[in-house]
Design a protein around this motif. Sequence first.
Motif, PDB file in Angstrom:
ATOM      1  N   GLY A  14       8.369  10.281  -8.364  1.00 13.83           N
ATOM      2  CA  GLY A  14       7.345  10.899  -9.204  1.00 13.83           C
ATOM      3  C   GLY A  14       6.866   9.964 -10.304  1.00 13.83           C
ATOM      4  N   GLU A  15       7.595   8.878 -10.536  1.00 12.27           N
ATOM      5  CA  GLU A  15       7.155   7.846 -11.475  1.00 12.27           C
ATOM      6  C   GLU A  15       6.529   6.730 -10.643  1.00 12.27           C
ATOM      7  N   TRP A  16       5.433   6.204 -11.139  1.00 13.06           N
ATOM      8  CA  TRP A  16       4.698   5.167 -10.406  1.00 13.06           C
ATOM      9  C   TRP A  16       4.842   3.833 -11.113  1.00 13.06           C
ATOM     10  N   TYR A  17       4.945   2.782 -10.327  1.00 11.54           N
ATOM     11  CA  TYR A  17       5.124   1.426 -10.836  1.00 11.54           C
ATOM     12  C   TYR A  17       4.193   0.473 -10.099  1.00 11.54           C
ATOM     13  N   TYR A  18       3.890  -0.638 -10.759  1.00  8.81           N
ATOM     14  CA  TYR A  18       3.182  -1.724 -10.087  1.00  8.81           C
ATOM     15  C   TYR A  18       4.176  -2.863  -9.935  1.00  8.81           C
ATOM     16  N   CYS A  19       4.467  -3.247  -8.708  1.00  9.13           N
ATOM     17  CA  CYS A  19       5.416  -4.320  -8.432  1.00  9.13           C
ATOM     18  C   CYS A  19       4.690  -5.661  -8.520  1.00  9.13           C
ATOM     19  N   LEU A  20       5.135  -6.503  -9.430  1.00  4.49           N
ATOM     20  CA  LEU A  20       4.532  -7.822  -9.621  1.00  4.49           C
ATOM     21  C   LEU A  20       4.880  -8.765  -8.474  1.00  4.49           C
ATOM     22  N   ARG A  21       6.023  -8.579  -7.893  1.00  7.10           N
ATOM     23  CA  ARG A  21       6.465  -9.451  -6.802  1.00  7.10           C
ATOM     24  C   ARG A  21       5.679  -9.176  -5.518  1.00  7.10           C
ATOM     25  N   HIS A  22       5.525  -7.904  -5.181  1.00  3.79           N
ATOM     26  CA  HIS A  22       4.849  -7.529  -3.942  1.00  3.79           C
ATOM     27  C   HIS A  22       3.362  -7.216  -4.132  1.00  3.79           C
ATOM     28  N   ARG A  23       2.933  -7.097  -5.389  1.00  4.49           N
ATOM     29  CA  ARG A  23       1.545  -6.755  -5.735  1.00  4.49           C
ATOM     30  C   ARG A  23       1.125  -5.438  -5.081  1.00  4.49           C
ATOM     31  N   THR A  24       2.030  -4.456  -5.197  1.00  4.88           N
ATOM     32  CA  THR A  24       1.764  -3.139  -4.639  1.00  4.88           C
ATOM     33  C   THR A  24       2.183  -2.057  -5.622  1.00  4.88           C
ATOM     34  N   VAL A  25       1.669  -0.862  -5.396  1.00  2.65           N
ATOM     35  CA  VAL A  25       2.062   0.309  -6.173  1.00  2.65           C
ATOM     36  C   VAL A  25       3.237   0.960  -5.466  1.00  2.65           C
ATOM     37  N   GLU A  26       4.241   1.344  -6.247  1.00  7.03           N
ATOM     38  CA  GLU A  26       5.441   1.949  -5.681  1.00  7.03           C
ATOM     39  C   GLU A  26       5.758   3.241  -6.411  1.00  7.03           C
ATOM     40  N   GLU A  27       6.309   4.178  -5.694  1.00 11.29           N
ATOM     41  CA  GLU A  27       6.777   5.406  -6.320  1.00 11.29           C
ATOM     42  C   GLU A  27       8.292   5.348  -6.388  1.00 11.29           C
ATOM     43  N   GLY A  28       8.815   5.602  -7.566  1.00  4.81           N
ATOM     44  CA  GLY A  28      10.267   5.649  -7.716  1.00  4.81           C
ATOM     45  C   GLY A  28      10.913   4.283  -7.755  1.00  4.81           C
ATOM     46  N   PRO A  29      12.209   4.259  -7.554  1.00  5.83           N
ATOM     47  CA  PRO A  29      12.994   3.036  -7.763  1.00  5.83           C
ATOM     48  C   PRO A  29      13.046   2.111  -6.555  1.00  5.83           C
ATOM     49  N   ASP A  30      11.961   1.425  -6.249  1.00  3.74           N
ATOM     50  CA  ASP A  30      11.978   0.509  -5.107  1.00  3.74           C
ATOM     51  C   ASP A  30      12.440  -0.896  -5.508  1.00  3.74           C
ATOM     52  N   CYS A  31      11.801  -1.481  -6.505  1.00  2.00           N
ATOM     53  CA  CYS A  31      12.116  -2.856  -6.900  1.00  2.00           C
ATOM     54  C   CYS A  31      12.757  -2.867  -8.295  1.00  2.00           C
ATOM     55  N   PRO A  32      13.470  -3.948  -8.626  1.00  3.75           N
ATOM     56  CA  PRO A  32      14.104  -4.048  -9.945  1.00  3.75           C
ATOM     57  C   PRO A  32      13.077  -4.020 -11.074  1.00  3.75           C
ATOM     58  N   GLY A  33      13.496  -3.525 -12.217  1.00  2.45           N
ATOM     59  CA  GLY A  33      12.618  -3.409 -13.379  1.00  2.45           C
ATOM     60  C   GLY A  33      12.000  -4.725 -13.810  1.00  2.45           C
TER      61      GLY A  33
END
Length: 79
Positions: A14-33
């Motif tokens: 339910g929390e959204w993140y932008y992954c700098l490594r993969h350059r993608t939007v992710e929901e929840g805890p996919d990649c390290p902070g």
Amino acid sequence: MAALFRRKASGRPGEWYYCLRHRTVEEGPDCPGKDRFGPYATRGEAERAMETAHERDAAWRHDPRWNDRDEADRDEADD
């Protein structure tokens, strides 16, 4: 050789993140902070993460409260 301890990514579904490594939007805890911006309330906000970062960086660069060079230039002009 595999690592003995693997770091878990922090975050919740339910929390959204932008992954700098993969350059993608992710929901929840996919990649390290260390590799992401967020959390954002919506997917759309996460999609705009890089634009938001560029806008904030530009605002910071032009903010007289943080621009030491402008202050030094003013001090020299007063002499």
